[in-house]
Structure formats: structure tokens, C-alpha cells
Design a protein around this motif. Structure first.
Motif, mmCIF file in Angstrom:
data_model
loop_
_atom_site.group_PDB
_atom_site.id
_atom_site.type_symbol
_atom_site.label_atom_id
_atom_site.label_comp_id
_atom_site.label_asym_id
_atom_site.label_seq_id
_atom_site.Cartn_x
_atom_site.Cartn_y
_atom_site.Cartn_z
ATOM 1 N N VAL A 73 0.765 -1.233 -0.098
ATOM 2 C CA VAL A 73 0.051 0.083 -0.029
ATOM 3 C C VAL A 73 1.102 1.266 0.231
ATOM 4 C CG1 VAL A 73 -1.743 1.242 1.452
ATOM 5 C CG2 VAL A 73 -1.650 -1.399 1.211
ATOM 6 N N LEU A 74 0.886 2.394 -0.945
ATOM 7 C CA LEU A 74 1.464 3.227 -1.131
ATOM 8 C C LEU A 74 0.684 4.562 -0.425
ATOM 9 C CD1 LEU A 74 2.767 3.047 -4.771
ATOM 10 C CD2 LEU A 74 3.949 2.548 -2.833
ATOM 11 N N ASP A 75 1.515 5.494 -0.079
ATOM 12 C CA ASP A 75 1.034 6.862 0.611
ATOM 13 C C ASP A 75 1.043 7.609 -0.573
ATOM 14 O OD1 ASP A 75 0.442 9.112 1.709
ATOM 15 O OD2 ASP A 75 1.864 8.801 3.382
ATOM 16 N N GLU A 76 -0.528 8.150 -0.855
ATOM 17 C CA GLU A 76 -0.572 8.764 -2.159
ATOM 18 C C GLU A 76 0.099 10.241 -1.803
ATOM 19 O OE1 GLU A 76 -4.149 9.402 0.306
ATOM 20 O OE2 GLU A 76 -3.344 7.612 -0.406
ATOM 21 N N ASN A 77 0.422 10.503 -0.516
ATOM 22 C CA ASN A 77 1.170 11.974 -0.403
ATOM 23 C C ASN A 77 2.617 11.998 -0.765
ATOM 24 O OD1 ASN A 77 -1.197 13.227 0.523
ATOM 25 N ND2 ASN A 77 -0.880 12.142 2.331
ATOM 26 N N TRP A 78 3.140 10.604 -1.196
ATOM 27 C CA TRP A 78 4.787 10.591 -1.489
ATOM 28 C C TRP A 78 4.880 10.990 -2.680
ATOM 29 C CZ3 TRP A 78 5.802 4.837 0.185
ATOM 30 C CH2 TRP A 78 6.042 4.789 1.554
ATOM 31 N N PRO A 79 6.022 11.503 -3.176
ATOM 32 C CA PRO A 79 6.354 11.898 -4.572
ATOM 33 C C PRO A 79 6.492 10.481 -5.342
ATOM 34 C CG PRO A 79 8.109 12.632 -2.755
ATOM 35 C CD PRO A 79 7.096 11.833 -2.109
ATOM 36 N N LEU A 80 6.306 10.742 -6.372
ATOM 37 C CA LEU A 80 6.211 9.512 -7.522
ATOM 38 C C LEU A 80 7.405 8.563 -7.300
ATOM 39 C CD1 LEU A 80 4.859 8.023 -9.628
ATOM 40 C CD2 LEU A 80 5.820 9.566 -11.347
ATOM 41 N N GLU A 81 8.637 9.210 -7.081
ATOM 42 C CA GLU A 81 10.109 8.742 -7.067
ATOM 43 C C GLU A 81 10.061 7.772 -5.941
ATOM 44 O OE1 GLU A 81 11.953 8.161 -9.665
ATOM 45 O OE2 GLU A 81 10.470 9.432 -10.585
ATOM 46 N N ARG A 82 9.626 8.325 -4.753
ATOM 47 C CA ARG A 82 9.579 7.468 -3.535
ATOM 48 C C ARG A 82 8.465 6.239 -3.918
ATOM 49 N NH1 ARG A 82 8.620 9.909 2.347
ATOM 50 N NH2 ARG A 82 10.697 10.822 1.641
ATOM 51 N N GLN A 83 7.216 6.455 -4.488
ATOM 52 C CA GLN A 83 6.267 5.797 -4.691
ATOM 53 C C GLN A 83 7.135 4.473 -5.570
ATOM 54 O OE1 GLN A 83 2.574 6.652 -6.223
ATOM 55 N NE2 GLN A 83 2.402 8.354 -4.452
#
Length: 179
Positions: A73-83
């Protein structure tokens, strides 16, 4: 006539695969041309499937789906590169799940900070029976995260991550420090 995806052709035109007698028929060629136009996006996707399942190359809107496919599960607040990094690292992180190194890597990925973990347990072997156990009798996990000044860290989300990733029976404490 408007194309389904502007400028997208197919490397496998159906009309070119027909017998010569049909290639001379304008209705057959028009009909197969329409099929080529409709099928071009699907063929392009299948031809580029390796890029879709590579987190570094996948389209931005495909990264969360890829994460879900891998059980992350990804945090949608993370920048795309961190995701993208989280998806790329999830298999390695799952291998270390429940260990101090795995927990450290997970918290580092979530915060981008330096993580120090102190645990109360220990490992030791002895040739003497009934030798004392290593570590302290009361189990505890202390997590200290040091982030750059002004870096936003959602402590609630980090607490949820620790609860989900640490052994369930071990109480923990969390400290977030800015440098």
C-alpha cells in the motif's frame, strides 16, 4: 476520421496478412484498417508489457496498481519517485519483514531519514545448560528517526507502519528528531 490514439500505428497490420485477392479489395482493407486502429493500443501495451511491470518505467497512474498487485500500500502523499522506490523494494522488504533490518529499511523508505533501532532482545549460544538468556527480560523496541529540518513526517502513519511491521507482542516507542 479520428484515430483512437492519435498517431499510434500497429507493427502487425491485418490487411498485410490477408491473401492478395483481399488486399486489392478496398472494403476489406478499410475494414482491417479499422481493426488495426482499434487494436493498436492493446498491441502496443502488450509489446511494452515489460515497461509496465518495471516500477522505474511504469506510467505514473499504473504505479499504485502495480503496488497493489505486489501486496504493498502506497501513501498517495509521497512523491512519485518514492512510490516507485517502494514498489521496487517491496519484495526485498517482505523478505526482511519482522526483523530489525527489515523494519529499519521500511521506516527509512517511509521517511527518507536515518533510522536507529534499539531492541531489548539478543541471541547467544552456550555449551552450559541453564545459562542466562540474552537481552532484557522486558521486551521493547525503540525507534528513533532523524530527518532534515522541515521534512514533513506523519507520525500517525509512521506509528501504523511500526504496528504493522514489528512483532505484535513487542511494545515500541517512536521518536522523530529534526537535525
Amino acid at each position: 476520421m479520428r484515430r483512437a490514439v492519435e498517431g499510434l500505428g500497429t507493427p502487425y497490420p491485418i490487411g498485410a496478412m490477408l491473401p492478395a485477392v483481399f488486399q486489392e479489395d478496398p472494403v476489406a482493407m478499410s475494414w482491417t484498417g479499422a481493426l488495426d486502429e482499434v487494436l493498436a493500443p492493446a498491441i502496443s501495451t502488450l509489446d511494452c508489457l515489460a515497461a509496465y511491470v518495471d516500477p522505474a518505467l511504469a506510467p505514473p497512474d499504473f504505479v499504485p496498481w502495480l503496488a497493489g498487485w505486489l501486496g504493498t500500500v502506497l501513501d498517495e502523499n509521497w512523491p512519485l519517485e518514492r512510490q516507485r522506490e517502494a514498489v521496487a523494494e517491496c519484495v526485498r522488504l517482505f523478505r526482511g519483514r519482522g526483523t530489525v533490518d527489515g523494519l529499519r529499511a521500511m521506516v527509512q523508505l517511509a521517511t527518507g531519514g536515518e533510522v536507529e533501532i534499539t531492541e531489548s532482545g539478543g541471541i547467544r549460544w552456550s555449551t552450559t545448560p541453564n545459562s542466562p538468556l540474552p537481552g532484557r527480560a522486558q521486551t521493547h523496541l525503540a525507534v528513533r528517526v532523524t530527518v532534515a529540518k522541515g521534512t514533513p513526517v506523519d507520525v500517525t502513519v509512521l506509528e501504523e507502519l511500526l504496528v504493522a511491521e514489528k512483532p505484535a507482542h513487542v511494545p515500541h516507542s517512536l521518536e522523530v528528531v529534526e537535525r
